[in-house]
Design a protein around this motif. Structure first.
Motif: not given
Length: 134
Positions: A7-18, A20-26
């Motif tokens: 999860l961390r690797q994919c998130r950082t590769e996408k350039g998302l912060t925690k 941003e990811l949390a908000k998008r995922a609800g």
């Protein structure tokens, strides 16, 4: 590689912060942090799909059976069960360091060890704390 590491690797590769990811995922920021730190795993398989869609990966890539095994051990036997399950996975991982087994064979060995773990826990029920007994 664990769910949290993936999860961390994919998130950082996408350039998302925690955040941003949390908000998008609800989901909450603490939830994402706990996932990445290996403290918790999604209880609902739908969460894997939501995260995978956001990160542009296959849900099966994020999810692995070892995560389910650790989560189940934690649920049934508490912190001690979780720790034992994690130790079992780590020790079994050492057996595969030589790379002689195919991925399918490694999964089979891990599944067999998990089955043996559950059998041993069932046979040693008298040592399980009362609050985790059924």
């Amino acid at each position: 590689m664990t769910f949290g590491e993936k999860l961390r690797q994919c998130r950082t590769e996408k350039g998302l912060t925690k955040t941003e990811l949390a908000k998008r995922a609800g989901l909450g920021l603490n939830t994402i942090s706990n996932y990445e730190n290996g403290k918790t795993y999604p209880q609902n398989r739908e969460v894997y799909k939501i995260l995978a869609d956001i990160l542009g990966v296959d849900a099966n890539y994020l999810h692995n059976e070892n995560d389910d095994f650790v989560a189940s051990a934690s649920e049934k036997y508490g912190y001690r069960g979780k720790r034992q399950a994690e130790e079992l996975i780590a020790q079994m991982g050492g057996l595969f360091a030589g790379g002689e087994l195919s991925e399918e064979d490694m999964d089979g060995v891990m599944k067999a060890m998990q089955d043996l773990y559950w059998k041993a826990k069932a046979e040693n029920k008298k040592y399980t704390p009362k609050k985790y007994r059924k």
